[in-house]
Design an enzyme around this catalytic site. Structure first.
Site, mmCIF file in Angstrom:
data_model
loop_
_atom_site.group_PDB
_atom_site.id
_atom_site.type_symbol
_atom_site.label_atom_id
_atom_site.label_comp_id
_atom_site.label_asym_id
_atom_site.label_seq_id
_atom_site.Cartn_x
_atom_site.Cartn_y
_atom_site.Cartn_z
ATOM 1 N N ASP A 1 4.881 0.048 2.528
ATOM 2 C CA ASP A 1 3.738 -0.839 2.702
ATOM 3 C C ASP A 1 2.561 -0.088 3.320
ATOM 4 O O ASP A 1 1.408 -0.250 2.893
ATOM 5 C CB ASP A 1 4.148 -2.020 3.584
ATOM 6 C CG ASP A 1 2.982 -2.932 3.904
ATOM 7 O OD1 ASP A 1 2.485 -3.598 2.986
ATOM 8 O OD2 ASP A 1 2.564 -2.988 5.075
ATOM 9 N N GLU B 1 7.498 -1.666 -2.822
ATOM 10 C CA GLU B 1 7.035 -0.967 -1.615
ATOM 11 C C GLU B 1 8.103 -0.010 -1.102
ATOM 12 O O GLU B 1 7.782 1.093 -0.629
ATOM 13 C CB GLU B 1 6.655 -1.982 -0.541
ATOM 14 C CG GLU B 1 5.407 -2.770 -0.879
ATOM 15 C CD GLU B 1 5.000 -3.753 0.198
ATOM 16 O OE1 GLU B 1 3.812 -4.103 0.258
ATOM 17 O OE2 GLU B 1 5.872 -4.182 0.997
#
Length: 241
Positions: free
Chosen positions: A65, A137
């Site tokens: 992320d 992610e």
């Protein structure tokens, strides 16, 4: 960057295979990201759901992320040299949502390589925006750990592609737009309340009510609280005209 790798990669015993194609995980990574893993373990973990093992994608998702956010910020900073910080932030926020990450994951065939427990698979986790977005992610985190920032950056730029350039102007997030409407009309700050939560842990459904005092309200659903709030804000804006 050309993500099609023409060289043969020998399958390794015990490495994850796609149930649908029989393609090894390593071969898929090479074909999809143009990167030959030095260590396959982070990629296996990135594709492992919590229903399958304790060593799952969550920690890698945390890392990925941040890598995605930095790479996207750098990319937008270069692509739109005349836009102010606020406009760039709107673009970034629109490009790193769970729904967009999930859409990228679908395009890359991530679902074919997911490791899910039987119940999670039966409940449709392989098609869940929450799961696919988190796994995308996590894969970015694995690419960063195994190949460094250049490899992760190339994968993100290839995966997101024209999404970054197709918006003619920075999109206004519905929650920001609703807040600006309320301020402009001397109304209360919008409030968001979760009125229902259903579905299994790995694929929840949230129903959120957005309201501006007693003036107006609207409800909407989403696969996360944030997604439901955004949808409710958009619905309320439409109602307010």
């Amino acid at each position: 960057m050309d993500l099609v790798h023409s060289g043969a990669v020998e399958p390794h015993r015990g490495r994850l295979l796609s149930a649908s194609s029989g393609e090894s995980l390593e071969r898929w990574i090479v074909r999809t990201f143009g990167h030959t893993p030095a260590d396959i373990a982070p990629f296996e973990r990135a594709l492992t759901h919590g229903s399958q093992a304790a060593a799952n994608y969550e920690r890698l998702e945390f890392l990925g992320d941040r890598v995605l956010g930095l790479t996207m910020a750098e990319w937008l900073f270069t692509l739109f040299p005349n836009e102010p910080e606020g406009a760039l932030s709107k673009r970034l926020n629109a490009l790193v949502t769970g729904a967009v990450c999930a859409d990228v994951a679908r395009g890359l065939g991530v679902a074919d390589h997911l490791k899910l427990g039987k119940q999670a698979r039966d409940d449709g986790a392989a098609g869940s925006d929450n799961v696919l977005g988190d796994v995308m992610e996590a894969l970015i985190g694995a690419l960063y750990l195994d190949g460094g920032m250049e490899v992760a950056r190339a994968a993100i730029r290839s995966g997101w592609g024209e999404r970054v350039k197709t918006q003619g102007s920075a999109p206004q997030h519905p929650k920001s737009a609703l807040q600006e409407w309320a301020a402009a009309h001397n109304r209360r700050t919008p409030a968001y309340d979760v009125v229902d939560r259903s579905g299994p842990h790995h694929a929840p459904r949230f129903t959120v009510k957005a309201s501006i005092g007693t003036l107006a309200e609207a409800t909407a659903e989403g696969s996360s609280k944030q997604e439901a709030e955004t949808a409710a804000a958009a619905a309320l804006l439409a109602k307010l005209g």
